[in-house]
Each structure stands twice: as C-alpha cells, then as structure tokens.
Scaffold this motif. Structure first.
Motif, PDB file in Angstrom:
ATOM      1  N   ARG A 241       0.912  -1.352   0.216  1.00 50.77           N
ATOM      2  CA  ARG A 241       0.325  -0.061  -0.049  1.00 50.77           C
ATOM      3  C   ARG A 241       0.785   1.266   0.090  1.00 50.77           C
ATOM      4  O   ARG A 241       0.711   2.073  -0.805  1.00 50.77           O
ATOM      5  CB  ARG A 241      -0.799  -0.075   1.237  1.00 50.77           C
ATOM      6  N   ILE A 242       1.823   1.237   0.804  1.00 55.51           N
ATOM      7  CA  ILE A 242       2.595   2.368   1.213  1.00 55.51           C
ATOM      8  C   ILE A 242       3.460   2.765  -0.211  1.00 55.51           C
ATOM      9  O   ILE A 242       3.665   3.662  -0.819  1.00 55.51           O
ATOM     10  CB  ILE A 242       3.316   2.485   2.334  1.00 55.51           C
ATOM     11  N   ALA A 243       3.877   1.544  -0.534  1.00 52.73           N
ATOM     12  CA  ALA A 243       4.828   1.777  -1.872  1.00 52.73           C
ATOM     13  C   ALA A 243       3.965   2.260  -2.784  1.00 52.73           C
ATOM     14  O   ALA A 243       4.766   3.027  -3.768  1.00 52.73           O
ATOM     15  CB  ALA A 243       5.431   0.051  -2.209  1.00 52.73           C
ATOM     16  N   GLN A 244       2.855   1.831  -3.154  1.00 52.70           N
ATOM     17  CA  GLN A 244       2.146   2.386  -4.196  1.00 52.70           C
ATOM     18  C   GLN A 244       1.787   4.010  -3.976  1.00 52.70           C
ATOM     19  O   GLN A 244       2.031   4.712  -4.875  1.00 52.70           O
ATOM     20  CB  GLN A 244       0.675   1.798  -4.124  1.00 52.70           C
TER      21      GLN A 244
ATOM     22  N   VAL B  28      23.075  -4.768  -5.317  1.00 55.54           N
ATOM     23  CA  VAL B  28      21.848  -5.244  -4.608  1.00 55.54           C
ATOM     24  C   VAL B  28      22.107  -5.227  -3.173  1.00 55.54           C
ATOM     25  O   VAL B  28      23.098  -5.715  -2.832  1.00 55.54           O
ATOM     26  CB  VAL B  28      21.347  -6.797  -5.100  1.00 55.54           C
ATOM     27  N   ARG B  29      21.321  -4.515  -2.384  1.00 55.10           N
ATOM     28  CA  ARG B  29      21.412  -4.378  -1.031  1.00 55.10           C
ATOM     29  C   ARG B  29      20.341  -5.299  -0.328  1.00 55.10           C
ATOM     30  O   ARG B  29      19.304  -5.720  -0.851  1.00 55.10           O
ATOM     31  CB  ARG B  29      20.913  -3.208  -0.425  1.00 55.10           C
ATOM     32  N   VAL B  30      20.590  -6.066   0.595  1.00 53.83           N
ATOM     33  CA  VAL B  30      19.861  -6.943   1.501  1.00 53.83           C
ATOM     34  C   VAL B  30      19.745  -6.568   3.016  1.00 53.83           C
ATOM     35  O   VAL B  30      20.546  -6.614   3.807  1.00 53.83           O
ATOM     36  CB  VAL B  30      20.357  -8.295   1.345  1.00 53.83           C
ATOM     37  N   ASN B  31      18.515  -6.206   3.546  1.00 58.00           N
ATOM     38  CA  ASN B  31      18.387  -5.995   4.697  1.00 58.00           C
ATOM     39  C   ASN B  31      16.981  -6.415   5.468  1.00 58.00           C
ATOM     40  O   ASN B  31      16.326  -6.839   4.598  1.00 58.00           O
ATOM     41  CB  ASN B  31      18.312  -4.177   5.156  1.00 58.00           C
ATOM     42  N   LEU B  32      17.127  -6.496   6.779  1.00 63.00           N
ATOM     43  CA  LEU B  32      15.709  -7.051   7.356  1.00 63.00           C
ATOM     44  C   LEU B  32      15.272  -6.165   8.194  1.00 63.00           C
ATOM     45  O   LEU B  32      16.005  -5.190   8.775  1.00 63.00           O
ATOM     46  CB  LEU B  32      16.171  -8.230   8.173  1.00 63.00           C
ATOM     47  N   VAL B  33      13.849  -6.206   8.389  1.00 63.11           N
ATOM     48  CA  VAL B  33      13.162  -5.206   9.394  1.00 63.11           C
ATOM     49  C   VAL B  33      12.672  -6.164  10.394  1.00 63.11           C
ATOM     50  O   VAL B  33      11.997  -7.187  10.091  1.00 63.11           O
ATOM     51  CB  VAL B  33      11.860  -4.497   8.705  1.00 63.11           C
ATOM     52  N   ALA B  34      13.187  -6.149  11.793  1.00 57.05           N
ATOM     53  CA  ALA B  34      12.644  -6.776  12.717  1.00 57.05           C
ATOM     54  C   ALA B  34      11.562  -6.062  13.711  1.00 57.05           C
ATOM     55  O   ALA B  34      11.810  -5.022  14.454  1.00 57.05           O
ATOM     56  CB  ALA B  34      13.735  -7.022  13.745  1.00 57.05           C
ATOM     57  N   ALA B  35      10.431  -6.435  13.238  1.00 57.32           N
ATOM     58  CA  ALA B  35       9.240  -5.741  13.783  1.00 57.32           C
ATOM     59  C   ALA B  35       8.818  -6.394  15.263  1.00 57.32           C
ATOM     60  O   ALA B  35       9.176  -7.481  15.476  1.00 57.32           O
ATOM     61  CB  ALA B  35       7.876  -5.821  12.901  1.00 57.32           C
ATOM     62  N   GLY B  36       8.369  -5.597  16.113  1.00 60.88           N
ATOM     63  CA  GLY B  36       7.715  -6.069  17.216  1.00 60.88           C
ATOM     64  C   GLY B  36       6.429  -7.078  17.070  1.00 60.88           C
ATOM     65  O   GLY B  36       6.146  -7.048  15.690  1.00 60.88           O
TER      66      GLY B  36
ATOM     67  N   LYS C 191       6.637   1.067   6.715  1.00 62.09           N
ATOM     68  CA  LYS C 191       7.184   2.304   6.438  1.00 62.09           C
ATOM     69  C   LYS C 191       8.946   2.157   6.185  1.00 62.09           C
ATOM     70  O   LYS C 191       9.356   2.534   5.496  1.00 62.09           O
ATOM     71  CB  LYS C 191       6.868   3.455   7.461  1.00 62.09           C
ATOM     72  N   ALA C 192       9.310   1.210   7.440  1.00 63.14           N
ATOM     73  CA  ALA C 192      10.719   1.149   7.601  1.00 63.14           C
ATOM     74  C   ALA C 192      11.227   0.249   6.178  1.00 63.14           C
ATOM     75  O   ALA C 192      12.067   0.482   5.443  1.00 63.14           O
ATOM     76  CB  ALA C 192      11.030   0.369   8.618  1.00 63.14           C
ATOM     77  N   CYS C 193      10.289  -0.842   5.612  1.00 62.57           N
ATOM     78  CA  CYS C 193      10.551  -1.449   4.539  1.00 62.57           C
ATOM     79  C   CYS C 193      10.612  -0.681   3.521  1.00 62.57           C
ATOM     80  O   CYS C 193      11.538  -0.794   2.444  1.00 62.57           O
ATOM     81  CB  CYS C 193       9.384  -2.718   4.472  1.00 62.57           C
ATOM     82  N   VAL C 194       9.682   0.343   3.299  1.00 68.93           N
ATOM     83  CA  VAL C 194       9.694   1.131   2.118  1.00 68.93           C
ATOM     84  C   VAL C 194      10.863   2.025   2.070  1.00 68.93           C
ATOM     85  O   VAL C 194      11.450   2.327   0.917  1.00 68.93           O
ATOM     86  CB  VAL C 194       8.430   1.937   1.991  1.00 68.93           C
ATOM     87  N   ALA C 195      11.240   2.602   3.344  1.00 71.17           N
ATOM     88  CA  ALA C 195      12.440   3.269   3.287  1.00 71.17           C
ATOM     89  C   ALA C 195      13.503   2.550   2.642  1.00 71.17           C
ATOM     90  O   ALA C 195      14.644   3.024   1.868  1.00 71.17           O
ATOM     91  CB  ALA C 195      12.684   3.873   4.624  1.00 71.17           C
ATOM     92  N   LEU C 196      13.642   1.483   2.979  1.00 68.74           N
ATOM     93  CA  LEU C 196      14.862   0.542   2.791  1.00 68.74           C
ATOM     94  C   LEU C 196      14.730   0.097   1.226  1.00 68.74           C
ATOM     95  O   LEU C 196      15.832  -0.100   0.557  1.00 68.74           O
ATOM     96  CB  LEU C 196      14.994  -0.584   3.574  1.00 68.74           C
TER      97      LEU C 196
ATOM     98  N   HIS D 188      15.350  -2.481  13.558  1.00 62.30           N
ATOM     99  CA  HIS D 188      14.488  -2.827  14.607  1.00 62.30           C
ATOM    100  C   HIS D 188      13.306  -1.982  14.763  1.00 62.30           C
ATOM    101  O   HIS D 188      13.484  -0.671  14.793  1.00 62.30           O
ATOM    102  CB  HIS D 188      15.167  -2.886  15.878  1.00 62.30           C
ATOM    103  N   VAL D 189      11.983  -2.269  14.494  1.00 61.13           N
ATOM    104  CA  VAL D 189      10.970  -1.324  14.620  1.00 61.13           C
ATOM    105  C   VAL D 189      10.046  -2.016  15.683  1.00 61.13           C
ATOM    106  O   VAL D 189       9.219  -2.905  15.236  1.00 61.13           O
ATOM    107  CB  VAL D 189      10.341  -1.201  13.043  1.00 61.13           C
TER     108      VAL D 189
END
Length: 258
Positions: free
Chosen positions: A26-29, A183-191, A229-234, A248-249
């Motif tokens: 949704r946010i990416a769109q 290519v970058r590879v990152n993770l978002v660790a959500a609560g 939002k963190a995913c979209v930023a990355l 970490h989010v």
C-alpha cells in the motif's frame, strides 16, 4: 513525487489486510511504485486482498503464484515477472511458515523433517527468492525481509526462532554475495503484531505483553504501518550504502534491559 517513483517492486506474503506485506504494498504504491504480488497457497485470496490497495481493482496488478519451496516455480519466476515489467528494483520477502509441531514448547521433541520444513520456508527461501530475482535487478536494487528478534530465546517460539536466526545470518551472506551486483539486503525486525501468522504461535499474547511493559515509545500490536514504512524506506534510494543490517521497529524494546 514519492520515494519509490517509477520503481518496480515484488511483494510476497500479502494474505490479509492487516499483514505487514499488505501495508508495504500500500505505502509503496502511494510512494509511486508499481507493485507485483506473489501468492501461495491461495492465489484467489491474494487477488481479492489486492483490490483493497490504492490502485483498487486494477486488472494490470499482477499476482503470480509462487511457492518458494518449489524449484520449478522459482525457475520460471523471472520469465513470469518479465511478462509484466522489464526489471525489478526491489523485492520484499514476507514469508515464514512452520508446522505446529516445532512451536509451543516442543523444541526437544520436534522432528528433523518438520524443522527442515520450517527452515526451508522461512530461511533458505530468502536466498532462493533473491537468486531467482537477481537476473531482473541488473541495475541494482534492494531486498528487504521481515524478521523477529532472534538474539534471544522467546517462550514457545522454539524452532521458528532458530529459523529467524538463520534468516539473519542468511541476509548477511546474501549481502556479501549480491553486493557486487549493486543489490542491498536488509531485514526489518518488527515487534509482535496481531496477524493471522502470529495467532498461530502458542502464547503469542504473553510475548506481546513484554512490549506493552517495556517499549519506551509504546507499541501497538494492531498497527503494521511503522514496520511497513521502514521496509519502504529501505526499498528506496535513501539507503544507498546500507546492507546486511537489521532495522528494529519495535518501539525500542531491543535496547531496553530488565
């Protein structure tokens, strides 16, 4: 103009409207991206949920069947994506699955076959999906995966916690090997978030209570938007030299002691 304007993003794991993956799409769109979705096991379910995205019931929004443990579906994925877009700028890995027998306190009794199924779907699939999409990311891009803090042993999370620890290590090795391709590879660790996947984890709300008590910023288990939002930023160009990281989010729980 959004931060993903003109980018093509593949998003996996859109199964319900309250999932992180749905809100990433949704946010990416909203930020200007063209979204492609993958679906498993029920493509019709993802197609129905996709109609709730900002694009609405857009017939041009592709939903591709993809079981990340199926070698043939992974092999044909680049061609199936190429039928819709010429390249990819980003990939979201929002995939995790485990038999109930490897959760809920059965750590010592879980069979290798069930553990292997969890690791295949939840850990190895990050490599499989990235490798399948790499030929379409010749201009570079960003792979973002969803994580849950694997630095501690959480009650009843058991072998899924081990799979997440493997995911974190896998992301670092992927960052090493796909970095030369830009290519970058990152993770978002959500609560903890109250999604259908979380509801399948015995004792989920007991773990979630930790966040209620300890998060200095507070934590809403019903709000996937901060993690999305963190995913979209990355996925954007705002982190051009960041790879192999875990963002970490979680309202700050990961830095708070007892």
């Amino acid at each position: 103009m959004g931060i993903l304007d003109g980018k093509n993003i593949l998003v996996t794991g859109v199964l319900t409207q309250n999932s992180i993956a749905f809100h990433v799409a949704r946010i990416a769109q909203e930020e200007g991206a063209r979204i492609l979705l993958t679906a498993y096991p029920r493509r019709t379910l993802t197609e129905r949920i996709a109609k709730r995205l900002p694009s609405g019931p857009d017939a041009s929004l592709p939903v591709l069947e993809l079981d990340v443990t199926n070698a043939e579906q992974l092999r044909t994925l680049p061609d199936r994506i190429s039928a819709h877009v010429s390249h990819l700028d980003g990939v979201v890995h929002a995939i995790g699955a485990a038999p109930q027998t490897v959760l809920g306190g059965n750590f010592l009794g879980a069979s290798w076959e069930d553990v292997a199924a969890a690791v295949h779907a939840s850990t190895y699939s990050l490599k499989s999906l990235t490798a399948a999409c790499l030929p379409l990311m010749k201009g570079g891009g960003s792979v973002v995966g969803l994580d849950f803090d694997a630095s501690q042993a959480w009650p009843l999370y058991d072998w899924m916690g081990v799979a997440k620890a493997g995911l974190e290590s896998c992301a670092r090795y992927l960052a090493r090997y796909v970095g030369p391709h830009g290519v970058r590879v990152n993770l978002v660790a959500a609560g903890p978030l109250d999604t259908p996947a979380a509801q399948g984890i015995p004792g989920f709300h007991d773990v979630a209570d930790v966040w209620t008590d300890r998060a200095p910023l507070g934590w809403d288990i019903d709000d996937p938007a901060p993690a999305a939002k963190a995913c979209v930023a990355l996925l954007s160009d705002w982190f051009p030299a960041t790879t192999g990281e875990i963002v970490h989010v979680d309202g700050g729980v990961n830095v708070i002691g007892a």
